[in-house]
Design an enzyme around this catalytic site. Structure first.
Site, PDB file in Angstrom:
ATOM      1  N   ASP A  11     -52.510  19.191 -32.161  1.00 17.67           N
ATOM      2  CA  ASP A  11     -52.607  18.067 -33.259  1.00 17.67           C
ATOM      3  C   ASP A  11     -52.774  19.067 -34.410  1.00 17.67           C
ATOM      4  O   ASP A  11     -52.924  20.414 -34.355  1.00 17.67           O
ATOM      5  CB  ASP A  11     -53.541  17.287 -33.173  1.00 17.67           C
ATOM      6  CG  ASP A  11     -53.855  16.414 -34.226  1.00 17.67           C
ATOM      7  OD1 ASP A  11     -53.242  15.837 -34.668  1.00 17.67           O
ATOM      8  OD2 ASP A  11     -55.495  16.549 -34.550  1.00 17.67           O
ATOM      9  N   ASP A  13     -54.240  17.873 -38.296  1.00 18.67           N
ATOM     10  CA  ASP A  13     -55.302  17.648 -38.856  1.00 18.67           C
ATOM     11  C   ASP A  13     -56.726  17.701 -37.931  1.00 18.67           C
ATOM     12  O   ASP A  13     -56.680  16.938 -36.879  1.00 18.67           O
ATOM     13  CB  ASP A  13     -55.462  16.299 -39.624  1.00 18.67           C
ATOM     14  CG  ASP A  13     -54.279  16.220 -40.845  1.00 18.67           C
ATOM     15  OD1 ASP A  13     -54.137  17.464 -41.180  1.00 18.67           O
ATOM     16  OD2 ASP A  13     -53.699  15.427 -41.144  1.00 18.67           O
TER      17      ASP A  13
END
Length: 183
Positions: A11, A13
């Site tokens: 992922d 952020d």
């Protein structure tokens, strides 16, 4: 040739860079955590393929555009390359939570895009590293081994406890990388 057993999907952020409840809207706001660029480079240098799967609903909300997102991803790729690594693919979902798309995590569409782009038959055996339950759910739907990091929203996710029975939990991407490379 790529191998799902040597693939780490991240992922963005909250895993690679600082997250914000107000969205990361520009290159100036995109700030990598200390050590994450080096961790990605170390994975690459050790023969791992690294890909990124990121929800970017700020686009559909009008907070920033695709050009701003591409600037952030160009900088990410540049920093990783300068450190001696490579990101094989960055998949992003520009849709909002109510758009009904198949790509927004926890749906597995972004991971399916990565699978197709890397020409893999399966993602089973790969790793999905995230800071939220939806990251892990998207990975698990594709057969990935789930990893929760405590950066970003990770500590809140861990505190809720639900859905983490199969997850490996690390303080940050560097700690996960250290562990994985020692196996």
């Amino acid at each position: 040739m790529y191998d799902a057993n040597k693939l780490v999907i991240l992922d963005r952020d909250g895993v690679i860079n600082h997250d914000s409840d107000y969205y990361i809207k520009s290159l100036e706001e995109w700030l990598p955590y200390i050590g994450t660029i080096d961790a990605i480079a170390r994975l690459s240098q050790a023969g791992w393929t690294v890909a990124v799967a990121t929800n970017q609903s700020g686009i559909s909300r009008g907070y920033y555009d695709v050009a701003a997102l591409e600037n952030m991803h160009d900088e990410l790729n540049r920093l990783v390359a300068d450190a001696g690594g490579n990101i094989a693919h960055i998949a992003y979902c520009p849709h909002g939570p109510d758009d009904g798309c198949d790509c927004r995590k926890p749906r597995p569409g972004l991971l399916e895009e990565i699978r197709q782009t890397l020409k893999l038959n399966t993602l089973a055996g790969s790793w999905m590293v995230g800071d939220s339950l939806r990251d892990l759910q998207a990975g698990e739907a594709m057969g990935c081994r789930p990893v929760l990091v405590r950066t970003g929203k990770g500590r809140r996710t861990e505190a809720k406890g639900s859905g983490l029975a199969q997850a490996f939990i690390f303080d940050d991407l560097t700690a996960f990388t250290d562990w994985l490379l020692s196996q």
